[in-house]
Design a protein around this motif. Structure first.
Motif, PDB file in Angstrom:
ATOM      1  N   SER A 105       0.831  -1.202   0.000  1.00  0.00           N
ATOM      2  CA  SER A 105       0.000   0.000   0.000  1.00  0.00           C
ATOM      3  C   SER A 105       0.866   1.251   0.000  1.00  0.00           C
ATOM      4  O   SER A 105       1.826   1.357   0.766  1.00  0.00           O
ATOM      5  CB  SER A 105      -0.908  -0.010   1.236  1.00  0.00           C
ATOM      6  OG  SER A 105      -1.516   1.239   1.419  1.00  0.00           O
ATOM      7  N   ALA A 122      -0.798  -5.195   0.475  1.00  0.00           N
ATOM      8  CA  ALA A 122      -2.179  -4.832   0.133  1.00  0.00           C
ATOM      9  C   ALA A 122      -3.164  -5.947   0.467  1.00  0.00           C
ATOM     10  O   ALA A 122      -4.231  -5.693   1.050  1.00  0.00           O
ATOM     11  CB  ALA A 122      -2.266  -4.476  -1.351  1.00  0.00           C
ATOM     12  N   LEU A 181      -3.807  -6.283   4.149  1.00  0.00           N
ATOM     13  CA  LEU A 181      -4.645  -5.189   4.623  1.00  0.00           C
ATOM     14  C   LEU A 181      -6.118  -5.479   4.342  1.00  0.00           C
ATOM     15  O   LEU A 181      -6.987  -5.239   5.193  1.00  0.00           O
ATOM     16  CB  LEU A 181      -4.219  -3.888   3.944  1.00  0.00           C
ATOM     17  CG  LEU A 181      -4.933  -2.611   4.384  1.00  0.00           C
ATOM     18  CD1 LEU A 181      -4.701  -2.346   5.863  1.00  0.00           C
ATOM     19  CD2 LEU A 181      -4.453  -1.426   3.551  1.00  0.00           C
ATOM     20  N   VAL A 182      -6.396  -6.012   3.154  1.00  0.00           N
ATOM     21  CA  VAL A 182      -7.773  -6.372   2.814  1.00  0.00           C
ATOM     22  C   VAL A 182      -8.284  -7.470   3.737  1.00  0.00           C
ATOM     23  O   VAL A 182      -9.412  -7.410   4.244  1.00  0.00           O
ATOM     24  CB  VAL A 182      -7.870  -6.812   1.341  1.00  0.00           C
ATOM     25  CG1 VAL A 182      -9.267  -7.341   1.024  1.00  0.00           C
ATOM     26  CG2 VAL A 182      -7.535  -5.656   0.413  1.00  0.00           C
ATOM     27  N   SER A 207      -9.440   3.933  -0.382  1.00  0.00           N
ATOM     28  CA  SER A 207      -8.275   3.706  -1.233  1.00  0.00           C
ATOM     29  C   SER A 207      -8.437   4.371  -2.595  1.00  0.00           C
ATOM     30  O   SER A 207      -7.466   4.866  -3.171  1.00  0.00           O
ATOM     31  CB  SER A 207      -8.038   2.200  -1.410  1.00  0.00           C
ATOM     32  OG  SER A 207      -7.802   1.577  -0.163  1.00  0.00           O
ATOM     33  N   ASP A 251      -4.709   4.764  -3.863  1.00  0.00           N
ATOM     34  CA  ASP A 251      -3.830   3.689  -3.388  1.00  0.00           C
ATOM     35  C   ASP A 251      -4.057   2.466  -4.284  1.00  0.00           C
ATOM     36  O   ASP A 251      -4.837   1.567  -3.962  1.00  0.00           O
ATOM     37  CB  ASP A 251      -4.144   3.373  -1.929  1.00  0.00           C
ATOM     38  CG  ASP A 251      -3.046   2.569  -1.265  1.00  0.00           C
ATOM     39  OD1 ASP A 251      -2.185   2.047  -1.988  1.00  0.00           O
ATOM     40  OD2 ASP A 251      -3.056   2.463  -0.024  1.00  0.00           O
ATOM     41  N   VAL A 305      -3.979  -1.382  -3.103  1.00  0.00           N
ATOM     42  CA  VAL A 305      -5.100  -1.756  -2.237  1.00  0.00           C
ATOM     43  C   VAL A 305      -6.401  -1.821  -3.044  1.00  0.00           C
ATOM     44  O   VAL A 305      -7.227  -2.716  -2.832  1.00  0.00           O
ATOM     45  CB  VAL A 305      -5.232  -0.765  -1.064  1.00  0.00           C
ATOM     46  CG1 VAL A 305      -6.437  -1.121  -0.193  1.00  0.00           C
ATOM     47  CG2 VAL A 305      -3.967  -0.758  -0.223  1.00  0.00           C
ATOM     48  N   THR A 363      -8.478  -5.208  -3.337  1.00  0.00           N
ATOM     49  CA  THR A 363      -9.864  -5.231  -2.867  1.00  0.00           C
ATOM     50  C   THR A 363     -10.814  -5.668  -3.974  1.00  0.00           C
ATOM     51  O   THR A 363     -11.690  -6.514  -3.757  1.00  0.00           O
ATOM     52  CB  THR A 363     -10.268  -3.841  -2.349  1.00  0.00           C
ATOM     53  OG1 THR A 363      -9.332  -3.406  -1.375  1.00  0.00           O
ATOM     54  CG2 THR A 363     -11.649  -3.887  -1.730  1.00  0.00           C
TER      55      THR A 363
END
Length: 325
Positions: A82, A89, A92-93, A283, A288, A291, A295
């Motif tokens: 990210s 990334a 984070l998701v 995002s 971003d 990300v 996502t």
């Protein structure tokens, strides 16, 4: 063999859909702005600083080459780091997944029995006051936008009455290394309004499907035979009508659950629910790109997988689907 053929057909369609989604998403996110300006300090950065940041992120390459590198990284399970959060990334998701998953599960646990029950009773009493009320209410619930419904729930449930929190996730408890709101009283209290915002349209959809199925089954010969045998209306409804309409109901529940995971973006944003949908919106605003692509890919995989599971489940229960394929 027929079932294997159905599975292989769904798999090939899924691969093509994922490829198309990734291409559209990649081109879309690369056309709305330059993320370098959100990373460097514009007031103090020199053109050389901006150029170095662009090269470091690989944004100096042609778009087709960036996309080819993206696909190569995805094959190896790497969506990049990210630009804003400085975390992998995909990780984070996944950290936001429990919030979205529990919200969708609670909403569907409300919508499925409520919608099925309303549809059964409305179909059983076709033309009556309850049936007319249920039909009009379902049309209204399916017609209103999700953002308007969410704001009305906040107005009524949080501002005017003060019964529920207007946003946030509340207190959480750890289970299997993840944080869950459903394990705390405060978390459940925060979940009521966003869960209702997701559940109400699905209650209406499931109710209409259940109603039409009930009316159809109630007109069949075997139902009239059950009445002639003296079976009670309650027994006919729950022992004969409900099993016969269960396949389409289970199908729509599976599809709508996938829709909740994929399209809860508006509800999560309005209620500040820290799930995958809100992460996607944030995002996109911050450009971003890693990300956003992680996502979108996760949402697409989840939605396609649930659709494929529903198709296979339908094929197992109904041989006519296998023959048609």
């Amino acid at each position: 063999m027929a079932l294997i053929s159905v599975a292989l057909g769904r798999l090939s369609q899924s691969v093509l859909l994922l490829f198309a989604m990734s291409l559209i998403g990649f081109i879309g996110i690369h056309s709305i702005g330059n993320p370098v300006f959100n990373i460097v300090n514009i007031e103090t950065a020199t053109p050389d600083d901006i150029q170095r940041a662009t090269i470091a992120l690989g944004l100096d390459q042609p778009v087709w080459r960036q996309y080819a590198l993206f696909l190569d990284n995805v094959v190896h399970g790497n969506f990049g780091t990210s630009y804003i959060y400085h975390q992998p990334a995909l990780a984070l998701v996944m950290s936001k997944l429990p919030a979205t998953l529990e919200l969708a599960c609670v909403a569907m646990l409300v919508a499925a029995p409520a919608g099925t029950g309303v549809g059964l009773l409305a179909g059983r009493r076709k033309g009556g006051l309850f049936d007319r009320t249920a039909l009009r209410s379902s049309v209204f619930a399916l017609s209103i936008p999700s953002f308007w419904l969410s704001m009305m729930l906040i107005l009524l449930g949080a501002i005017l009455t003060g019964w529920f929190p207007s946003g946030g996730r509340g207190a959480t408890a750890s289970f299997m290394g993840l944080e869950w709101s459903v394990l705390t009283k405060d978390g459940l209290w925060h979940m009521i309004l966003p869960a209702l915002a997701l559940a109400i349209p699905n209650i209406a959809l499931i109710a209409r499907l259940s109603r039409s199925g009930t009316i159809e089954v109630e007109s069949l010969d075997f139902t009239r035979f059950c009445r002639a045998k003296g079976l009670s209306p309650r027994r006919i409804l729950f022992r004969h009508t409900l099993p016969n309409i269960s396949v389409p109901i289970m199908t729509i529940i599976g599809l709508q659950f996938g829709g909740m995971l994929a399209f809860a973006v508006v509800v999560e944003s309005i209620f500040s629910w820290p799930g995958v949908g809100k992460l996607l919106i944030d995002s996109i605003q911050l450009l971003d790109r890693p990300v956003v692509m992680a996502t979108l890919t996760f949402i697409s995989v989840a939605f396609i997988a649930l659709n494929a599971f529903v198709d296979l489940f339908h094929a197992v229960l109904d041989p006519r689907v296998r023959l048609a394929s």
